[in-house]
Design an enzyme around this catalytic site. Sequence first.
Site, PDB file in Angstrom:
ATOM      1  N   SER A 237       0.829  -1.213   0.000  1.00 48.66           N
ATOM      2  CA  SER A 237       0.000   0.000   0.000  1.00 48.66           C
ATOM      3  C   SER A 237       0.859   1.257   0.000  1.00 48.66           C
ATOM      4  CB  SER A 237      -0.960  -0.019   1.189  1.00 48.66           C
ATOM      5  OG  SER A 237      -0.270  -0.206   2.409  1.00 48.66           O
ATOM      6  N   ARG A 238       1.203   1.743   1.169  1.00 48.63           N
ATOM      7  CA  ARG A 238       2.075   2.907   1.306  1.00 48.63           C
ATOM      8  C   ARG A 238       2.948   2.686   2.532  1.00 48.63           C
ATOM      9  NH1 ARG A 238       1.063   3.768  -3.163  1.00 48.63           N
ATOM     10  NH2 ARG A 238       0.291   5.677  -4.163  1.00 48.63           N
ATOM     11  N   GLU A 267      10.812   7.360  -0.098  1.00 50.49           N
ATOM     12  CA  GLU A 267      11.148   6.767  -1.404  1.00 50.49           C
ATOM     13  C   GLU A 267      11.861   7.787  -2.268  1.00 50.49           C
ATOM     14  OE1 GLU A 267       7.596   5.069  -3.087  1.00 50.49           O
ATOM     15  OE2 GLU A 267       7.368   3.661  -1.454  1.00 50.49           O
ATOM     16  N   HIS A 286       8.856   0.086  -5.242  1.00 53.62           N
ATOM     17  CA  HIS A 286       7.502   0.567  -5.536  1.00 53.62           C
ATOM     18  C   HIS A 286       7.128   0.269  -7.001  1.00 53.62           C
ATOM     19  CE1 HIS A 286       4.288   3.766  -4.320  1.00 53.62           C
ATOM     20  NE2 HIS A 286       3.770   2.837  -5.129  1.00 53.62           N
TER      21      HIS A 286
HETATM   22  C1  DGY Z   1      -0.515   3.734  -7.128  1.00 54.14           C
HETATM   23  O1  DGY Z   1      -1.058   3.869  -8.239  1.00 54.14           O
HETATM   24  O2  DGY Z   1      -0.895   4.309  -6.127  1.00 54.14           O
HETATM   25  C2  DGY Z   1       0.664   2.857  -7.104  1.00 54.14           C
HETATM   26  O3  DGY Z   1       1.106   2.629  -5.808  1.00 54.14           O
HETATM   27  C3  DGY Z   1       1.768   3.486  -7.909  1.00 54.14           C
HETATM   28  O4  DGY Z   1       2.064   4.720  -7.387  1.00 54.14           O
END
Ligand code: DGY
Length: 319
Positions: A237-238, A267, A286
Amino acid sequence: MGKPLVVAYNRVSREAREKLAETCEVRYFEQSETLEDPEFREAVAGASAIIGVEYEVDEAFLEQAPCLRIAANVSVGYDNLDLEALSTRGVYASNTPEVLNDTTADAIFGLLLAAARRIPETDRYVKDGKWQNTLPDDYFGVDVHHRTLGIIGMGRIGEAIAKRARFGFDMNILYYNRSRKPEAEDKYGASWTELEPLLEQSDFVCTMTPLTKDTYHLMDEAAFRRMKASAVFINGSRGGVVDEEALVKAIQERWIWNAGVDVFSEEPVPSGHPLLKFPHVVTLPHIGSFTEENENNMSLRAAENVLQVLDGKEPQDQL
Ligand code: DGY
């Protein structure tokens, strides 16, 4: 009146830029620039639209962009956009949902497999010329099929992961989400649970939730302590959804068995980051949505949002 100026930055496909250029002036910055860069600052000052991957659009940015009508993310995530500041100034914000679901689910499921079966480590074992005899069992992985996968954040990408897990790997699926997803329950036999039982019962825990103030550090020390010692943790996710210090501790002290991480709180991840020192932890830059085809699809979708706004309409993917 001249053509409206669109500032495109950091990964917008050629096809999307060409599409925009049919009716707009397009200035393209291949890498992320900052407002410190005079050329970028000057472009932003006259931009009616910005389009690109994860540029921090906040109050300070908006002050430099008085003509802006839309900030169009080429991503589904939008934690880089200060929606309140945008809406106060009447600037639209959009993302690119749907188009990336399967591509991202492929990558995150690949990450899960790689961490479970220790694929990067055994690849290095072969390439380093160490394969002289039977593989030592400290390189052995764990089974994925018929195990329990806990998905935190059953959005569209979460569902695409559930589909792969259920039909490709006969996995049992638990999920935790703000709202119940009856369709996912019917289609993939997924069961909704509270977060704590999901953590306790899953062999694989995968975070797919957006980063918001509610999900910031959702996976903290207490959460990792609840997981099985044999479990694998995956973050698709993040970075901010995970307290990375707690994750490092969880791996170091063997509260969990392994982890796969596609996203980091900073990042590109700094080379001295403690997560990078574990040979068995799989770390990716990522790459969730990064395939050539998908990058173009996402860029085109974002370009459509820009063109809709410049044409006086609401963007189809308005946030
Ligand atoms: C998104 O689309 O959010 C993916 O993580 C790529 O940034």
